[in-house]
Design a protein around this motif. Structure first.
Motif, PDB file in Angstrom:
ATOM      1  N   MET A  58      29.184  19.020 -52.489  1.00  0.00           N
ATOM      2  CA  MET A  58      29.849  17.889 -51.834  1.00  0.00           C
ATOM      3  C   MET A  58      30.653  18.343 -50.627  1.00  0.00           C
ATOM      4  SD  MET A  58      30.298  14.603 -52.119  1.00  0.00           S
ATOM      5  CE  MET A  58      31.406  13.204 -52.272  1.00  0.00           C
ATOM      6  N   ILE A  59      31.277  19.502 -50.726  1.00  0.00           N
ATOM      7  CA  ILE A  59      32.044  20.050 -49.602  1.00  0.00           C
ATOM      8  C   ILE A  59      31.121  20.300 -48.411  1.00  0.00           C
ATOM      9  CG2 ILE A  59      33.402  22.031 -48.827  1.00  0.00           C
ATOM     10  CD1 ILE A  59      34.869  20.144 -50.750  1.00  0.00           C
ATOM     11  N   ILE A  60      29.937  20.834 -48.687  1.00  0.00           N
ATOM     12  CA  ILE A  60      28.977  21.107 -47.606  1.00  0.00           C
ATOM     13  C   ILE A  60      28.466  19.807 -46.994  1.00  0.00           C
ATOM     14  CG2 ILE A  60      26.758  22.161 -47.058  1.00  0.00           C
ATOM     15  CD1 ILE A  60      27.281  24.150 -49.337  1.00  0.00           C
ATOM     16  N   VAL A  61      28.094  18.857 -47.840  1.00  0.00           N
ATOM     17  CA  VAL A  61      27.608  17.566 -47.342  1.00  0.00           C
ATOM     18  C   VAL A  61      28.707  16.846 -46.569  1.00  0.00           C
ATOM     19  CG1 VAL A  61      26.730  15.296 -48.022  1.00  0.00           C
ATOM     20  CG2 VAL A  61      25.884  17.353 -49.163  1.00  0.00           C
ATOM     21  N   GLY A  62      29.934  16.919 -47.076  1.00  0.00           N
ATOM     22  CA  GLY A  62      31.047  16.300 -46.361  1.00  0.00           C
ATOM     23  C   GLY A  62      31.267  16.929 -45.004  1.00  0.00           C
ATOM     24  N   GLY A  63      31.115  18.251 -44.927  1.00  0.00           N
ATOM     25  CA  GLY A  63      31.246  18.929 -43.643  1.00  0.00           C
ATOM     26  C   GLY A  63      30.163  18.500 -42.672  1.00  0.00           C
ATOM     27  N   LEU A 104      31.326  30.465 -30.927  1.00  0.00           N
ATOM     28  CA  LEU A 104      30.099  29.716 -30.673  1.00  0.00           C
ATOM     29  C   LEU A 104      30.361  28.222 -30.467  1.00  0.00           C
ATOM     30  CD1 LEU A 104      27.641  31.395 -33.220  1.00  0.00           C
ATOM     31  CD2 LEU A 104      27.886  31.851 -30.763  1.00  0.00           C
ATOM     32  N   VAL A 105      31.632  27.827 -30.505  1.00  0.00           N
ATOM     33  CA  VAL A 105      32.057  26.427 -30.320  1.00  0.00           C
ATOM     34  C   VAL A 105      31.478  25.528 -31.420  1.00  0.00           C
ATOM     35  CG1 VAL A 105      32.505  24.637 -28.607  1.00  0.00           C
ATOM     36  CG2 VAL A 105      31.945  26.928 -27.847  1.00  0.00           C
ATOM     37  N   VAL A 106      31.623  25.984 -32.640  1.00  0.00           N
ATOM     38  CA  VAL A 106      31.346  25.217 -33.857  1.00  0.00           C
ATOM     39  C   VAL A 106      29.950  24.581 -33.901  1.00  0.00           C
ATOM     40  CG1 VAL A 106      32.414  23.673 -35.541  1.00  0.00           C
ATOM     41  CG2 VAL A 106      33.812  24.600 -33.702  1.00  0.00           C
ATOM     42  N   PRO A 107      28.893  25.401 -33.876  1.00  0.00           N
ATOM     43  CA  PRO A 107      27.568  24.833 -34.175  1.00  0.00           C
ATOM     44  C   PRO A 107      27.526  24.382 -35.626  1.00  0.00           C
ATOM     45  CG  PRO A 107      27.465  27.221 -34.124  1.00  0.00           C
ATOM     46  CD  PRO A 107      28.846  26.859 -33.672  1.00  0.00           C
ATOM     47  N   LEU A 108      26.616  23.475 -35.943  1.00  0.00           N
ATOM     48  CA  LEU A 108      26.579  22.876 -37.273  1.00  0.00           C
ATOM     49  C   LEU A 108      26.463  23.931 -38.371  1.00  0.00           C
ATOM     50  CD1 LEU A 108      26.464  20.342 -39.048  1.00  0.00           C
ATOM     51  CD2 LEU A 108      23.986  20.295 -38.696  1.00  0.00           C
ATOM     52  N   TRP A 109      25.549  24.894 -38.202  1.00  0.00           N
ATOM     53  CA  TRP A 109      25.330  25.889 -39.262  1.00  0.00           C
ATOM     54  C   TRP A 109      26.576  26.721 -39.513  1.00  0.00           C
ATOM     55  CZ3 TRP A 109      26.062  31.053 -38.544  1.00  0.00           C
ATOM     56  CH2 TRP A 109      26.078  31.529 -37.218  1.00  0.00           C
ATOM     57  N   ALA A 110      27.273  27.106 -38.430  1.00  0.00           N
ATOM     58  CA  ALA A 110      28.452  27.949 -38.585  1.00  0.00           C
ATOM     59  C   ALA A 110      29.617  27.167 -39.191  1.00  0.00           C
ATOM     60  CB  ALA A 110      28.860  28.530 -37.230  1.00  0.00           C
ATOM     61  N   GLY A 111      29.788  25.918 -38.752  1.00  0.00           N
ATOM     62  CA  GLY A 111      30.853  25.099 -39.309  1.00  0.00           C
ATOM     63  C   GLY A 111      30.676  24.885 -40.801  1.00  0.00           C
ATOM     64  N   LEU A 112      29.442  24.614 -41.232  1.00  0.00           N
ATOM     65  CA  LEU A 112      29.172  24.409 -42.648  1.00  0.00           C
ATOM     66  C   LEU A 112      29.345  25.702 -43.440  1.00  0.00           C
ATOM     67  CD1 LEU A 112      26.064  22.035 -42.610  1.00  0.00           C
ATOM     68  CD2 LEU A 112      28.484  21.466 -42.806  1.00  0.00           C
ATOM     69  N   ALA A 113      28.870  26.806 -42.891  1.00  0.00           N
ATOM     70  CA  ALA A 113      29.005  28.096 -43.583  1.00  0.00           C
ATOM     71  C   ALA A 113      30.475  28.471 -43.735  1.00  0.00           C
ATOM     72  CB  ALA A 113      28.260  29.178 -42.811  1.00  0.00           C
ATOM     73  N   HIS A 114      31.267  28.219 -42.700  1.00  0.00           N
ATOM     74  CA  HIS A 114      32.694  28.542 -42.745  1.00  0.00           C
ATOM     75  C   HIS A 114      33.399  27.715 -43.820  1.00  0.00           C
ATOM     76  CE1 HIS A 114      36.476  30.064 -41.351  1.00  0.00           C
ATOM     77  NE2 HIS A 114      36.904  28.894 -40.935  1.00  0.00           N
ATOM     78  N   GLN A 115      33.070  26.434 -43.894  1.00  0.00           N
ATOM     79  CA  GLN A 115      33.697  25.578 -44.906  1.00  0.00           C
ATOM     80  C   GLN A 115      33.252  25.974 -46.305  1.00  0.00           C
ATOM     81  OE1 GLN A 115      34.567  21.562 -43.764  1.00  0.00           O
ATOM     82  NE2 GLN A 115      33.690  20.745 -45.638  1.00  0.00           N
ATOM     83  N   ALA A 116      31.964  26.266 -46.469  1.00  0.00           N
ATOM     84  CA  ALA A 116      31.450  26.647 -47.786  1.00  0.00           C
ATOM     85  C   ALA A 116      32.055  27.963 -48.263  1.00  0.00           C
ATOM     86  CB  ALA A 116      29.931  26.748 -47.740  1.00  0.00           C
ATOM     87  N   LEU A 117      32.099  28.959 -47.386  1.00  0.00           N
ATOM     88  CA  LEU A 117      32.653  30.245 -47.781  1.00  0.00           C
ATOM     89  C   LEU A 117      34.138  30.121 -48.084  1.00  0.00           C
ATOM     90  CD1 LEU A 117      32.184  33.216 -48.294  1.00  0.00           C
ATOM     91  CD2 LEU A 117      32.492  33.668 -45.843  1.00  0.00           C
TER      92      LEU A 117
END
Length: 354
Positions: free
Chosen positions: A34-39, A320-333
């Motif tokens: 849910m955290i990843i989907v929310g991000g 990288l100015v918050v690309p989708l993959w990096a933003g989600l990975a950062h929140q998940a980790l």
């Protein structure tokens, strides 16, 4: 977080609680998802696409062209469409709609999974009354989290708003963290210790957990104010380690800088990361020195490594100015680090009570 800490090692306890632990870890995994989907919902700008809160009937998606047209009309009446997305096509609207609908559906599913497990445990008296009451309180926390989610969305539907209020997004994320942490703590506490060991580093373990929650909240403010899209250099911000006070406290009243001033919001998140890593390293060195082969030392090593990896990922995300993959990975980790911090505290408290 010190839930069910009177458990002792032994095969009977382990067997009796195996099913409950599987249920709790399933709930924790769903919340993590849910955290990843929310991000993703936030980063794709999808969170305001559904302008009504219908806990029951809202479970059904639009099933006809007429219903899609009605939903699109409601969105076109929102400030976000009028001020930001004017001219959006129906296909573009459907893309953001499905993200938000999926986010809400996953929330409903988590609630049902939790309720089913709780009722089974309560009706069959699988745990002592004190622990059942704790699980009930956790369920209330889950329900409150859903309510906060709608309050957050409603804040973005107010006149002149094109996104949700940063403080309310932060509350939504922080309460998700509280529920996630409580589930991880309960599941860990029901897992018997493999071996008895002296309790060490309790104060540092709790301090680390507190700092992790503070960092989650600061990250929520960064997300809510979109501060990650500014000052995309590291270690300097606008050419300096510490921006000028006139930049950090440019807004009035003074307190608004802490939630709306992107310079101060990002600076505080950076400071939080530095402090968190310093304390994690201190905890690692202290436990390695006192008991190098202990479980607490191994957990401290893992926690410090995760904090370092999360910090590095945060820097990459910023540069990288918050690309989708990096933003989600950062929140998940970030939530993986939180889970490790909860396990560390729970195990330390268990050791202290054996």
């Amino acid at each position: 977080m010190t839930l069910a800490l009177n458990q002792t090692a032994g095969a009977p306890a382990k067997a009796a609680h195996a099913g409950i632990r599987r249920w709790l870890w399933t709930v924790a995994g769903l919340v993590f998802l849910m955290i990843i989907v929310g991000g993703a919902t936030r980063l794709t700008g999808s969170g305001l696409s559904i302008t009504e809160w219908k806990p029951i009937t809202g479970a059904l998606p639009p099933l006809s062209a007429e219903i899609w047209a009605d939903e699109f009309a409601k969105y076109r009446a929102s400030p976000q469409y009028q001020l930001l997305n004017n001219g959006m096509s129906l296909g573009e609207f459907q893309f953001i709609y499905w993200w938000e609908w999926g986010h809400r559906q996953l929330g409903r599913f988590i609630g049902l999974v939790y309720l089913a497990g709780f009722l089974l445990i309560a009706l069959r008296r699988l745990l002592p009354a004190r622990q059942v009451v704790t699980l009930f309180g956790m369920g209330l926390l889950l329900g409150l989290q859903g309510t906060i989610g709608w309050i957050m969305v409603a804040s973005g539907l107010q006149p002149g708003m094109v996104a949700v209020a940063p403080v309310k997004l932060t509350l939504h994320l922080t309460f998700a963290g509280l529920f996630f942490a409580s589930v991880v703590a309960f599941a860990t506490a029901l897992t018997p210790l493999r071996r008895v060991e002296p309790a060490r580093g309790r104060a540092l373990a709790w301090l680390l957990l507190l700092l992790l929650f503070v960092q989650v909240a600061l990250g929520g403010l960064v997300a809510g104010s979109k501060a990650g899209f500014t000052f995309n250099t590291w270690p300097l911000m606008d050419g300096t380690l510490v921006p000028a006070g006139s930049q950090l406290f440019a807004q009035t009243p003074f307190w608004e800088n802490f939630v709306d001033n992107v310079a101060l919001v990002q600076f505080n998140h950076r400071l939080g990361a530095y402090v968190l890593f310093a304390v994690a390293l201190w905890n690692l060195l202290a436990l390695r020195r006192a008991a190098p082969a202990s479980g607490s030392a191994r957990r401290a090593t893992a926690l410090a490594g995760l904090v370092l990896a999360q910090s590095a990922l945060g820097i990459v995300t910023l540069l990288l100015v918050v690309p989708l993959w990096a933003g989600l990975a950062h929140q998940a980790l970030g939530f993986a680090v939180l889970a490790m911090g909860v396990v560390h505290v729970t195990r330390t408290e268990q050791a202290a009570r054996v």
